[in-house]
Design a protein around this motif. Structure first.
Motif, PDB file in Angstrom:
ATOM      1  N   ASP A  98      49.320  55.650  30.398  1.00  0.00           N
ATOM      2  CA  ASP A  98      49.402  54.958  29.252  1.00  0.00           C
ATOM      3  C   ASP A  98      50.887  54.041  29.488  1.00  0.00           C
ATOM      4  OD1 ASP A  98      51.508  56.810  29.393  1.00  0.00           O
ATOM      5  OD2 ASP A  98      51.148  57.657  27.095  1.00  0.00           O
ATOM      6  N   ASN A  99      51.616  54.357  30.512  1.00  0.00           N
ATOM      7  CA  ASN A  99      52.843  53.519  30.954  1.00  0.00           C
ATOM      8  C   ASN A  99      52.580  52.457  31.659  1.00  0.00           C
ATOM      9  OD1 ASN A  99      52.389  54.813  33.126  1.00  0.00           O
ATOM     10  ND2 ASN A  99      54.739  56.084  33.222  1.00  0.00           N
ATOM     11  N   ALA A 100      51.419  52.128  32.165  1.00  0.00           N
ATOM     12  CA  ALA A 100      50.896  51.087  33.090  1.00  0.00           C
ATOM     13  C   ALA A 100      50.996  49.847  32.485  1.00  0.00           C
ATOM     14  CB  ALA A 100      49.297  51.238  33.617  1.00  0.00           C
ATOM     15  N   PRO A 101      51.490  48.691  32.962  1.00  0.00           N
ATOM     16  CA  PRO A 101      51.742  47.229  32.493  1.00  0.00           C
ATOM     17  C   PRO A 101      50.429  47.058  31.635  1.00  0.00           C
ATOM     18  CG  PRO A 101      52.307  47.139  34.675  1.00  0.00           C
ATOM     19  CD  PRO A 101      51.608  48.679  34.588  1.00  0.00           C
ATOM     20  N   ILE A 102      50.731  46.189  30.565  1.00  0.00           N
ATOM     21  CA  ILE A 102      49.678  45.934  29.351  1.00  0.00           C
ATOM     22  C   ILE A 102      48.546  44.947  30.314  1.00  0.00           C
ATOM     23  CG2 ILE A 102      48.967  44.756  27.320  1.00  0.00           C
ATOM     24  CD1 ILE A 102      51.469  45.977  26.105  1.00  0.00           C
ATOM     25  N   SER A 103      49.227  44.095  30.967  1.00  0.00           N
ATOM     26  CA  SER A 103      48.389  43.055  31.711  1.00  0.00           C
ATOM     27  C   SER A 103      47.429  43.635  32.634  1.00  0.00           C
ATOM     28  CB  SER A 103      49.521  42.248  32.579  1.00  0.00           C
ATOM     29  OG  SER A 103      50.068  43.040  33.589  1.00  0.00           O
ATOM     30  N   LYS A 104      47.625  44.935  33.191  1.00  0.00           N
ATOM     31  CA  LYS A 104      46.809  45.518  34.020  1.00  0.00           C
ATOM     32  C   LYS A 104      45.740  46.064  33.305  1.00  0.00           C
ATOM     33  CE  LYS A 104      50.133  46.202  38.148  1.00  0.00           C
ATOM     34  NZ  LYS A 104      50.557  47.080  39.063  1.00  0.00           N
ATOM     35  N   ILE A 105      46.048  46.948  32.328  1.00  0.00           N
ATOM     36  CA  ILE A 105      45.072  47.546  31.473  1.00  0.00           C
ATOM     37  C   ILE A 105      44.265  46.336  30.969  1.00  0.00           C
ATOM     38  CG2 ILE A 105      44.557  48.680  29.339  1.00  0.00           C
ATOM     39  CD1 ILE A 105      47.609  50.000  29.801  1.00  0.00           C
ATOM     40  N   GLU A 106      44.641  45.281  30.469  1.00  0.00           N
ATOM     41  CA  GLU A 106      43.736  44.263  29.739  1.00  0.00           C
ATOM     42  C   GLU A 106      42.636  43.651  30.987  1.00  0.00           C
ATOM     43  OE1 GLU A 106      43.051  43.642  26.630  1.00  0.00           O
ATOM     44  OE2 GLU A 106      44.541  45.371  26.345  1.00  0.00           O
ATOM     45  N   ALA A 107      43.294  43.602  32.066  1.00  0.00           N
ATOM     46  CA  ALA A 107      42.777  43.024  33.095  1.00  0.00           C
ATOM     47  C   ALA A 107      41.464  43.725  33.665  1.00  0.00           C
ATOM     48  CB  ALA A 107      43.454  42.780  34.490  1.00  0.00           C
ATOM     49  N   THR A 108      41.670  44.978  33.488  1.00  0.00           N
ATOM     50  CA  THR A 108      40.597  46.190  33.833  1.00  0.00           C
ATOM     51  C   THR A 108      39.550  46.102  33.069  1.00  0.00           C
ATOM     52  OG1 THR A 108      42.456  47.612  34.709  1.00  0.00           O
ATOM     53  CG2 THR A 108      40.037  48.748  34.359  1.00  0.00           C
ATOM     54  N   LYS A 109      39.844  45.959  31.537  1.00  0.00           N
ATOM     55  CA  LYS A 109      38.961  45.807  30.562  1.00  0.00           C
ATOM     56  C   LYS A 109      37.964  44.548  30.860  1.00  0.00           C
ATOM     57  CE  LYS A 109      41.497  48.326  27.140  1.00  0.00           C
ATOM     58  NZ  LYS A 109      41.961  48.386  25.769  1.00  0.00           N
ATOM     59  N   SER A 110      38.858  43.377  31.152  1.00  0.00           N
ATOM     60  CA  SER A 110      38.166  42.150  31.457  1.00  0.00           C
ATOM     61  C   SER A 110      37.096  42.161  32.408  1.00  0.00           C
ATOM     62  CB  SER A 110      39.304  41.050  31.680  1.00  0.00           C
ATOM     63  OG  SER A 110      39.498  41.419  32.945  1.00  0.00           O
ATOM     64  N   TYR A 111      37.066  43.071  33.436  1.00  0.00           N
ATOM     65  CA  TYR A 111      36.003  43.342  34.548  1.00  0.00           C
ATOM     66  C   TYR A 111      34.955  44.011  33.986  1.00  0.00           C
ATOM     67  CZ  TYR A 111      39.496  41.266  37.528  1.00  0.00           C
ATOM     68  OH  TYR A 111      40.296  40.235  38.205  1.00  0.00           O
ATOM     69  N   GLY A 112      34.842  44.630  32.651  1.00  0.00           N
ATOM     70  CA  GLY A 112      33.747  45.267  32.018  1.00  0.00           C
ATOM     71  C   GLY A 112      33.883  46.596  32.050  1.00  0.00           C
ATOM     72  N   ALA A 113      35.127  47.145  32.686  1.00  0.00           N
ATOM     73  CA  ALA A 113      35.053  48.648  32.764  1.00  0.00           C
ATOM     74  C   ALA A 113      35.652  49.334  31.330  1.00  0.00           C
ATOM     75  CB  ALA A 113      36.002  49.158  33.706  1.00  0.00           C
ATOM     76  N   GLU A 114      35.034  50.527  31.182  1.00  0.00           N
ATOM     77  CA  GLU A 114      35.518  51.458  29.988  1.00  0.00           C
ATOM     78  C   GLU A 114      36.914  51.821  30.437  1.00  0.00           C
ATOM     79  OE1 GLU A 114      33.026  54.309  28.226  1.00  0.00           O
ATOM     80  OE2 GLU A 114      31.302  53.438  29.436  1.00  0.00           O
ATOM     81  N   VAL A 115      37.937  51.956  29.678  1.00  0.00           N
ATOM     82  CA  VAL A 115      39.267  52.462  29.749  1.00  0.00           C
ATOM     83  C   VAL A 115      39.742  53.348  28.612  1.00  0.00           C
ATOM     84  CG1 VAL A 115      41.608  51.827  30.094  1.00  0.00           C
ATOM     85  CG2 VAL A 115      40.088  50.195  30.923  1.00  0.00           C
ATOM     86  N   GLU A 116      40.385  54.663  29.424  1.00  0.00           N
ATOM     87  CA  GLU A 116      41.005  55.627  28.612  1.00  0.00           C
ATOM     88  C   GLU A 116      42.233  55.939  29.251  1.00  0.00           C
ATOM     89  OE1 GLU A 116      40.637  60.547  28.195  1.00  0.00           O
ATOM     90  OE2 GLU A 116      38.679  59.297  28.180  1.00  0.00           O
ATOM     91  N   LEU A 117      43.122  55.658  28.134  1.00  0.00           N
ATOM     92  CA  LEU A 117      44.484  55.696  28.551  1.00  0.00           C
ATOM     93  C   LEU A 117      45.211  57.204  28.517  1.00  0.00           C
ATOM     94  CD1 LEU A 117      46.159  52.664  26.439  1.00  0.00           C
ATOM     95  CD2 LEU A 117      45.551  52.906  28.991  1.00  0.00           C
ATOM     96  N   VAL A 118      45.813  57.733  29.555  1.00  0.00           N
ATOM     97  CA  VAL A 118      45.992  59.136  29.756  1.00  0.00           C
ATOM     98  C   VAL A 118      47.752  59.107  29.570  1.00  0.00           C
ATOM     99  CG1 VAL A 118      46.089  61.296  30.970  1.00  0.00           C
ATOM    100  CG2 VAL A 118      44.227  59.540  31.207  1.00  0.00           C
ATOM    101  N   ASN A 119      48.185  60.355  28.932  1.00  0.00           N
ATOM    102  CA  ASN A 119      49.601  60.361  28.622  1.00  0.00           C
ATOM    103  C   ASN A 119      50.148  60.925  29.717  1.00  0.00           C
ATOM    104  OD1 ASN A 119      52.244  60.557  27.314  1.00  0.00           O
ATOM    105  ND2 ASN A 119      51.887  62.586  26.940  1.00  0.00           N
ATOM    106  N   GLY A 120      51.233  60.216  30.511  1.00  0.00           N
ATOM    107  CA  GLY A 120      51.668  60.588  31.938  1.00  0.00           C
ATOM    108  C   GLY A 120      51.580  59.600  33.012  1.00  0.00           C
ATOM    109  N   ASP A 121      51.686  60.136  34.096  1.00  0.00           N
ATOM    110  CA  ASP A 121      51.775  59.276  35.310  1.00  0.00           C
ATOM    111  C   ASP A 121      50.407  59.473  35.951  1.00  0.00           C
ATOM    112  OD1 ASP A 121      54.515  58.310  35.373  1.00  0.00           O
ATOM    113  OD2 ASP A 121      55.068  60.408  35.928  1.00  0.00           O
ATOM    114  N   TYR A 122      50.328  58.685  37.364  1.00  0.00           N
ATOM    115  CA  TYR A 122      49.067  58.871  38.080  1.00  0.00           C
ATOM    116  C   TYR A 122      48.331  60.289  38.056  1.00  0.00           C
ATOM    117  CZ  TYR A 122      45.907  59.265  41.896  1.00  0.00           C
ATOM    118  OH  TYR A 122      44.870  59.591  42.715  1.00  0.00           O
TER     119      TYR A 122
END
Length: 397
Positions: A98-122
Motif C-alpha cells: 500500500d506504500n507503492a506510488p499511486i501512479s504505478k497502482i493506477e497504471a496496473t489497473k489500466s492494463y486490466g488487472a485486479e489489484v489488492e493493496l496489502v499493508n506493508g512492503d514487498y
C-alpha cells in the motif's frame, strides 16, 4: 534450468511484444569512463519487468491460463504481469504494497488487472499473494525467483552485447536479483571477460550482504525511496546465479540516487525512478573501478510518481550543491541583510528566499536570525560564500 538457449528463445518470443531499447552514450556522467545507458525506462510499461512476465506467461499451459495468474509487486512487475496477461487473454490479480506510488497502482489497473493493496512492503504482499494462490488455484508469477522470468530479463544482456560489442562492464540495479541474474548469465556465457556489477541502496542491502557473506542474509526492514528494489530477502535461484556470475555488488545512498535522477533529467532528458537510477549513481560517485572502460548502466525503470519526483529533484539539487540554505544570527540593525546579500551576489550566488526571525527564545533581545535560501553552481561556490561571510565577521549556524 536457465540456459543460454532459453534466453535466446525468450528473445524470439518477446520480439513482437517488447521494444529493443536504445543504448545512449552519456558523456556528462563521468570524466573517467565512457558511460552508456540501456534505456529500459523507455520500455513498454516503463520498465524491464514486462520481459520476464510475458515470457513466463507465454509458457503456461491452456489449463493454467484458464485459472488465471497472480503476482505481487511494488508496481513495475505488476504492470508487466497485467499487460502480459491481457495480451494472452487471461485474468490477473496483483497484490501491491500500500506504500507503492499511486501512479504505478493506477497504471496496473489500466492494463486490466485486479489489484489488492496489502499493508506493508514487498514481503507482506508476497505472503498475501501466496495465500490467494492456494485459495484460488492461480499460477503465481514470481517477480524474480523463476527461471523463465530470469530468462526474459536476460534478453537485455543479449541486446547490450549486440548493440555495444566492446562493452567492458555492465552495472545493474538489484532488488530480488532477477534482472542482474539474467543479464549476468547471458553476458558471462558470451563474453566472460565483461564485468557485471550490481547496485543496491544502503537502506535495502539484502543481496549485497548475502553476496559478501556467501550465504543468504535477509534484512528485517528496508528504507529507501527506490521502491522497485526494496526487497528484504534474496531469491534462492537469483542468489545462486549472482554468486556465480556477478563480479561485485556495491551500495549507494538515497541522496546519491536522487542526484543521479536529477543528472539524467538535466543532461540526458530522461526520467528514471530511484531504482532505475542507482546504476548511474554508482558510476557518478566512483563506487566501482571503471576508469577508461566502456560501461553500460541499465536504467531499469522510469515509473516514478510525480509527487516523489519533485522531492527527489530537491534532494538532488542539495546533494550536488545547486541549492543551499544559510542560517545566520545577527544583531538586529539596519544594513545587515544588504551586506550579506552583497557578499553572496559578488560571488555569483542567487538569493531566492529570506526569512527574518526575531523570536528565538535563547537569543539576545536585540538579536535576530536570518535564514537565506540560495541557488548556487556547486559545492565549491557554497564553500566560497561561507568563507567570505565568516571572514566578514558573520557566524553561520
Amino acid at each position: 534450468m536457465l540456459t543460454l538457449d532459453k534466453i535466446y528463445h525468450a528473445a524470439y518470443t518477446l520480439r513482437p511484444v517488447i521494444r529493443k531499447t536504445d543504448i545512449i552514450y552519456a558523456p556528462n556522467l563521468s570524466k573517467d569512463a565512457y558511460i552508456y545507458l540501456k534505456t529500459e525506462n523507455l520500455q513498454v510499461t516503463g520498465s524491464f519487468k514486462v520481459r520476464g512476465a510475458y515470457y513466463k506467461i507465454s509458457r503456461l499451459s491452456p489449463e493454467e491460463k484458464a485459472h488465471g495468474v497472480i503476482a505481487c509487486s511494488a508496481g513495475n512487475h505488476a504492470q508487466g504481469v497485467a499487460l502480459a496477461a491481457a495480451k494472452n487473454g487471461i485474468n490477473s490479480l496483483i497484490c501491491i504494497p500500500d506504500n507503492a506510488p499511486i501512479s504505478k497502482i493506477e497504471a496496473t489497473k489500466s492494463y486490466g488487472a485486479e489489484v489488492e493493496l496489502v499493508n506493508g512492503d514487498y514481503d507482506e504482499a508476497y505472503a498475501r499473494a501466496c495465500e490467494l494462490q492456494h485459495k484460488e488455484g492461480r499460477t503465481f508469477i514470481h517477480p524474480f525467483d523463476d527461471d523463465d522470468v530470469i530468462a526474459g530479463q536476460g534478453t537485455i544482456g543479449l541486446e547490450i552485447l549486440d548493440q555495444l560489442p566492446n562493452t567492458d562492464a555492465v552495472i545493474v540495479p538489484i532488488g530480488g536479483g532477477g534482472l542482474i541474474a539474467g543479464i549476468a548469465f547471458a553476458i558471462k556465457q558470451l563474453r566472460p571477460d565483461c564485468k557485471v556489477y550490481g547496485v543496491q541502496t544502503e537502506g535495502a542491502p539484502a543481496m549485497k550482504q548475502s553476496f559478501d557473506a556467501r550465504q543468504k542474509i535477509p534484512v528485517s526492514a528496508v528504507s529507501t525511496f527506490a521502491d522497485g528494489i526494496a526487497v528484504k530477502c534474496p531469491g534462492d535461484i537469483t542468489f545462486d546465479l549472482i554468486s556465480r556470475y556477478v563480479d561485485e555488488i556495491v551500495t549507494v545512498t538515497d541522496d546519491e540516487a536522487a542526484s543521479a535522477v536529477l543528472e539524467l533529467i538535466e543532461h540526458q532528458k530522461l526520467i528514471a525512478e530511484g531504482a532505475g537510477a542507482v546504476a548511474v549513481a554508482a558510476a557518478m560517485f566512483h563506487k566501482l573501478p571503471l576508469e577508461g572502460k566502456n560501461v553500460v548502466c541499465v536504467l531499469s525503470g522510469g515509473n516514478i510518481d510525480v509527487t516523489i519526483l519533485s522531492r527527489v529533484i530537491t534532494r538532488g539539487l542539495l546533494k550536488s550543491g545547486r541549492v543551499a540554505n544559510l542560517t545566520i544570527p545577527l544583531i538586529d540593525k539596519p544594513g545587515q541583510l544588504q551586506n550579506i546579500s552583497e557578499i553572496i551576489a559578488t560571488l555569483g550566488g542567487n538569493v531566492v528566499s529570506v526569512h527574518h526571525d526575531r523570536g528565538e527564545a535563547n537569543s539576545a533581545i536585540n538579536s535576530c536570525v536570518i535564514k537565506i535560501g540560495m541557488e548556487t553552481r556547486d559545492q565549491q561556490q557554497i564553500d566560497e560564500i561561507k568563507t567570505a561571510l565568516t571572514d566578514a565577521g558573520y557566524q553561520l549556524i
